[in-house]
Every structure is written in structure tokens, then in C-alpha cells.
Scaffold this active site. Structure first.
Site, PDB file in Angstrom:
ATOM      1  N   ASP A 105       3.086  -5.244   5.959  1.00 40.86           N
ATOM      2  CA  ASP A 105       3.158  -6.576   6.578  1.00 40.86           C
ATOM      3  C   ASP A 105       2.347  -6.609   7.874  1.00 40.86           C
ATOM      4  O   ASP A 105       2.237  -7.643   8.525  1.00 40.86           O
ATOM      5  CB  ASP A 105       4.607  -7.028   6.786  1.00 40.86           C
ATOM      6  CG  ASP A 105       5.405  -6.088   7.650  1.00 40.86           C
ATOM      7  OD1 ASP A 105       4.868  -5.045   8.080  1.00 40.86           O
ATOM      8  OD2 ASP A 105       6.591  -6.386   7.910  1.00 40.86           O
ATOM      9  N   SER A 106       1.724  -5.461   8.216  1.00 43.04           N
ATOM     10  CA  SER A 106       0.739  -5.444   9.295  1.00 43.04           C
ATOM     11  C   SER A 106      -0.448  -6.339   8.928  1.00 43.04           C
ATOM     12  O   SER A 106      -1.279  -6.653   9.782  1.00 43.04           O
ATOM     13  CB  SER A 106       0.260  -4.017   9.575  1.00 43.04           C
ATOM     14  OG  SER A 106      -0.124  -3.383   8.368  1.00 43.04           O
ATOM     15  N   ASP A 150       5.394  -4.027   1.447  1.00 40.37           N
ATOM     16  CA  ASP A 150       6.445  -4.384   2.400  1.00 40.37           C
ATOM     17  C   ASP A 150       7.157  -5.668   1.993  1.00 40.37           C
ATOM     18  O   ASP A 150       6.506  -6.669   1.672  1.00 40.37           O
ATOM     19  CB  ASP A 150       5.834  -4.625   3.795  1.00 40.37           C
ATOM     20  CG  ASP A 150       5.830  -3.372   4.645  1.00 40.37           C
ATOM     21  OD1 ASP A 150       6.672  -2.481   4.419  1.00 40.37           O
ATOM     22  OD2 ASP A 150       4.979  -3.292   5.554  1.00 40.37           O
ATOM     23  N   LYS A 182       8.807  -1.484   0.210  1.00 39.31           N
ATOM     24  CA  LYS A 182       9.274  -0.811   1.428  1.00 39.31           C
ATOM     25  C   LYS A 182      10.088  -1.821   2.237  1.00 39.31           C
ATOM     26  O   LYS A 182       9.728  -2.983   2.313  1.00 39.31           O
ATOM     27  CB  LYS A 182       8.080  -0.284   2.239  1.00 39.31           C
ATOM     28  CG  LYS A 182       8.480   0.346   3.583  1.00 39.31           C
ATOM     29  CD  LYS A 182       7.364   1.183   4.185  1.00 39.31           C
ATOM     30  CE  LYS A 182       6.347   0.417   4.990  1.00 39.31           C
ATOM     31  NZ  LYS A 182       6.874  -0.356   6.127  1.00 39.31           N
ATOM     32  N   GLU A 222       8.368   5.762  12.020  1.00 40.53           N
ATOM     33  CA  GLU A 222       7.322   5.250  12.915  1.00 40.53           C
ATOM     34  C   GLU A 222       7.668   5.520  14.371  1.00 40.53           C
ATOM     35  O   GLU A 222       8.751   5.179  14.853  1.00 40.53           O
ATOM     36  CB  GLU A 222       7.148   3.737  12.680  1.00 40.53           C
ATOM     37  CG  GLU A 222       6.038   3.150  13.547  1.00 40.53           C
ATOM     38  CD  GLU A 222       5.576   1.759  13.099  1.00 40.53           C
ATOM     39  OE1 GLU A 222       6.025   1.276  12.040  1.00 40.53           O
ATOM     40  OE2 GLU A 222       4.755   1.168  13.831  1.00 40.53           O
TER      41      GLU A 222
END
Ligand code: KIV
Length: 271
Positions: free
Chosen positions: A51-52, A90, A120, A189
Site C-alpha cells: 500500500d506504499s 496489502d 498481507k 518494519e
């Protein structure tokens, strides 16, 4: 280098075998067909339709605005570009937090409309019911702990997470719960390397780090960061393998110059 290079398709079983055999797992984000093809040809084990995309493709400040429909568009494009890589997608903000049925329906849309191989989800104990429900429908789920960008408004900062004992213990516990729920792997992360090591040694499933040090089972980077497209992003954990911003900038200037000076096209470049 890669002992599983000969594998025709990466599956969750192969990823587990890589961890068991001590072979590190390579993972990168991808959002479109052309880049997915290159990464797949190069032998990347996992492509993450992150989703970045909200940041690096759409220019938003956070990952929150991207929609399920937009993630599906990106994921379907990526899947059309791959032969071997495992593609995980995502679940975007707002597509799973409501309840486990909503989470399941979102995961099913991703699987049906993109042919990706898994999803994810960010979070631990608080989303466990959703994780279990999605897995019980036969959809592989990857967890995501530590800095979870969808919660940026709660954290207030992108600083390193789990530096205090209480948060570190919760993270360890969440990793155990995600494993017990049946996740095939977990992204960690931006947490201290020694905590990430402890997680990777505690759970059997593959642990993929981003800013989580060298003791985990694999690494993931955002493609724009790895390729140096995003010139101002220079966190300590990032190794840039290209300076694509400069390459593209210089190529663009050369093209502009050639058009303006009537050098392009020449006699051989026309019909
Ligand atoms: O969306 C994304 O790119 C991610 C990576 C940072 C792991 O979740």
C-alpha cells in the site's frame, strides 16, 4: 547464492523451506506489469504489492488514502508480469478493520480479481480473528508488525518501534499469535535488530525485515528506494542499488535537448 533458483514457482512451502535451509528470502515492492517482469526475471522470491503505492505511485503523504479497488488494479498488473515470484498484496486501510467478515471479503476480492497468491495485513492480536478467518478460506496471510504505516496517526512518527520492553514483549507475543493463526510469514518494519533476531529465532515461519537488521530470514525494500528513484529518502536502513533519479533526470534532459535542437529524430529514425 540462490539454492532455490531452479524452483519454477515460489510457494509458501518453498518460502518455509528457504528459512529451514538458511537461504535468505528476497522481497521487493512492485506496482505494475513492467517492473514486475524485471524483478521476476531477476529471480526475486516475493513481490509485494504494497500500500506504499499510495505514497510512491499516487503521491499521498501516507498509505491511508489508497482504496481496495486501486490495490486490485496494481496487483492484477503485477501478476500479469510474473512467472515465478510469489505475489502478496496489502489489504489497504479501511478494508479489514471493521470486522473479520469485511476482512475476508476484501481478501477474497484480491484473490479473485488479481490472481495474486496471498495477502498481507498490518497488526497483531487486534486483527487475529480476521487473520484466522481469511486463512480458513484458503488464503495465505503474511503479518506485518513493528512500524505499521497505516497506524501513523496513532504513532505520530516513523521512528524505530519497540525500543521499550513493553512494546517489544507485545511484538514477540503478536508474532507467536500470528504464527499460531497460520500466517506463512511476517514482515518486521523498523525495529531493533536484536529484537528482530529474537522473533526470527522464536517463530518457525519466515521473518522478512525492513529496517530490522541482518538476523532475519529475508529482506524487503520499497522498489523506489532500492532503485534510488526517491532521491530525498535516505533512512539509515536503506541501501540504494541505483541512482535512478539522476539517470532518468539526465536522460530526460538529453531527450529534451535532442528534440529542441532537431537532432531527434534523424534520417534513420523515421519512415
Ligand atoms: O507497503 C509497503 O511497501 C510495505 C513494505 C514497507 C513492507 O508494507
Amino acid at each position: 547464492m540462490s539454492t532455490h533458483k531452479e524452483v519454477k514457482r515460489i510457494t509458501t512451502h518453498i518460502l518455509q523451506k528457504m528459512k529451514d535451509d538458511g537461504e535468505k528470502i528476497s522481497m521487493i515492492t512492485a506496482y505494475d506489469y513492467s517492473m514486475a517482469r524485471i524483478f521476476d526475471d531477476a529471480g526475486m522470491d516475493i513481490l509485494l504489492v504494497g500500500d506504499s503505492a499510495s505514497n510512491v505511485m499516487a503521491g499521498h503523504e501516507t498509505t491511508l488514502p489508497i482504496t481496495l479497488d486501486q490495490m486490485i488494479y496494481h496487483a492484477a498488473s503485477v501478476v500479469r508480469g510474473i512467472k515465478r515470484s510469489f505475489v502478496t498484496v496489502d489489504l489497504p486501510f479501511g478494508s479489514y478493520q471493521g470486522n473479520s467478515k469485511e476482512a475476508l471479503l476484501s481478501a477474497i476480492r484480491i484473490m479473485k480479481e488479481t490472481s495474486a497468491h496471498g495477502v498481507k495485513i498490518e497488526g497483531g492480536e487486534e486483527i487475529l480473528e480476521s487473520v484466522k478467518r481469511i486463512i480458513s478460506a484458503g488464503v495465505p496471510v503474511m503479518g506485518h508488525l513493528g512500524l505499521t504505516p497505516q497506524s501513523i496517526n496513532k504513532f505520530g512518527t516513523y521512528a524505530v518501534r519497540a525500543t521499550d520492553e513493553a512494546e517489544a514483549q507485545k511484538l514477540l507475543n503478536d508474532a507467536r499469535l500470528l504464527q499460531e493463526a497460520g500466517c506463512f510469514g511476517i514482515v518486521l518494519e523498523k525495529i531493533p535488530a536484536l529484537l528482530a533476531k529474537q522473533v526470527a529465532e522464536t517463530v518457525r515461519i519466515p521473518i522478512i525485515g525492513i529496517g530490522a537488521g541482518k538476523y532475519v530470514d529475508g529482506q524487503v525494500l520499497v522498489m523506489h528506494d532500492m532503485l534510488g528513484i526517491n532521491k530525498d529518502f535516505k533512512p539509515r536502513f536503506l541501501r540504494k542499488y541505483l541512482n535512478l533519479y539522476e539517470e532518468i533526470y539526465n536522460a530526460s534532459q538529453a531527450y529534451i535537448r535532442d528534440v529542441k535542437t532537431k537532432d531527434f529524430p534523424n534520417d534513420n529514425e523515421q519512415y
